[in-house]
Design a protein around this motif. Sequence first.
Motif, PDB file in Angstrom:
ATOM      1  N   SER A 290      17.852 -43.165   5.645  1.00 19.36           N
ATOM      2  CA  SER A 290      18.910 -44.178   5.706  1.00 19.36           C
ATOM      3  C   SER A 290      18.578 -45.365   4.806  1.00 19.36           C
ATOM      4  CB  SER A 290      19.138 -44.641   7.151  1.00 19.36           C
ATOM      5  OG  SER A 290      17.993 -45.292   7.671  1.00 19.36           O
ATOM      6  N   GLY A 341      21.025 -39.283   7.716  1.00 17.45           N
ATOM      7  CA  GLY A 341      20.512 -40.606   7.369  1.00 17.45           C
ATOM      8  C   GLY A 341      20.995 -41.086   6.010  1.00 17.45           C
ATOM      9  N   VAL A 344      24.533 -42.285   6.463  1.00 19.52           N
ATOM     10  CA  VAL A 344      24.547 -43.549   7.203  1.00 19.52           C
ATOM     11  C   VAL A 344      24.099 -44.700   6.313  1.00 19.52           C
ATOM     12  CG1 VAL A 344      23.462 -44.804   9.111  1.00 19.52           C
ATOM     13  CG2 VAL A 344      24.279 -42.461   9.452  1.00 19.52           C
ATOM     14  N   GLY A 345      23.071 -44.476   5.488  1.00 19.20           N
ATOM     15  CA  GLY A 345      22.621 -45.510   4.556  1.00 19.20           C
ATOM     16  C   GLY A 345      23.698 -45.883   3.557  1.00 19.20           C
ATOM     17  N   THR A 348      26.540 -47.836   5.352  1.00 17.74           N
ATOM     18  CA  THR A 348      26.192 -49.217   5.687  1.00 17.74           C
ATOM     19  C   THR A 348      26.543 -50.162   4.554  1.00 17.74           C
ATOM     20  OG1 THR A 348      24.391 -48.474   7.131  1.00 17.74           O
ATOM     21  CG2 THR A 348      24.299 -50.749   6.341  1.00 17.74           C
TER      22      THR A 348
END
Length: 434
Positions: A290, A341, A344-345, A348
């Motif tokens: 992430s 991950g 999701v990174g 963000t």
Amino acid sequence: MQFLLLLRQAPRQLAFGALHSFGSSFGQTFLVALFVPFISASLGLNETEFANIYAGITIGSALCLPVVGRWIDKVDILSYSLATMALLALGCVMISLAGNVWMLIAALFVLRLAGQGLMTHVSMTGIARYFTKHRGRALAVASFGFPLAEAILPATLLGLIAAFGWRYTYAGSAVFIIIVLVPVAFLLIRRDQKFRAVPTRSSKTAAKQASDSARPTDTTTDSTPDQSSPTDPEHPRLFRSLYVWFCMPMLAAPPLIMTALFFHQGAISTHKGIELGWFAAGFTVFAVTSVLGAFGSGPLIDKHSARSLFPWHLIPMMAGIIVLAISHQPFVILIYMGLVGITVGFATTLRTAIIPELVPLDEIGAVRSTLTAVMVLASAMGPAIYGWMFAADISIEVMLTATLIAMAVISVLSWLSERPGFYVPPGISPQDSH
């Protein structure tokens, strides 16, 4: 090298963003969950009762976020920051004193609103508003506070709970917020009037920002926004456009699916005959990827724009779910968690970076708080939706296949939203924006 250059040019502003993403952890699920067994035992709650209370609180705080979050566009961001930290500290004190379920509900509401909601809101909105030339990289740096807190705080707080008990630990968290986070936030930007300033309404500024984002090769944008007076007609309302409704499922998908699959990891491990310890190891991989996803997305956003990347960012998560669906080997958990991950990174950074490409500076806070509320609601609904499927005896493979189909459909919808006519940034002609 660009990250290091950015850190040298604006260390205080980036530290301010990272400080708030770190501080948001006191109201985030991963930290609150550490206290659940102790709180439940103290107040006589079982796991299901606490879960129901927590889901209701999460939904309630999400509904309040658009109302409270829009004030960041109207007040000095340092004042907003200090008020948010004071509210977060109050939530910690309230939960440490909770003697019944109603006090617990009130405390959790304050914690979730201030922590998960407003602390993150201050971090991402402040950075997105201040940086235009290297916004993607700046958001990636500011988001580093999330994995840093995940790496440091759980073990630290568990040690404090063992030594002093859960009530004193939460009270100590309030003291930490007041005597450490508040003074550091104040010292970082107290003299930075450009960062603190309330953005003035300027359609001309919004047009310039959107134009810069739509033309990746343009690197002449200043690091601070133009505060010129408005000369153009008021920008189109984002939430009246088809664009946002075609993209909304794309925003909601990562929190809904990730929360649901993580919540039901026990059922998945049982079905596949894989020890739950593989999921525990997978969270370490998830944390690493992430961070890599967030930092990797920054330069790509600065080069290509968030809008152009947005329709594609679910691909790593989709690949991870495919791996999980087709194999029963334990090591696939690490691959699956690593790929999730990455998405999701990316998410963000992307979900904040895309907003200044669509609206003027003075509306970033209002729009971001509304979209964040949608994502929080999705994360609250995810475990319930998948729980209903489990209750209906739908197999894991069918669930994951349905998830993949849904992700493919919403990715196509997001791609279609970039076709001419769905949304034109304020002041930009359709020819210039595509």
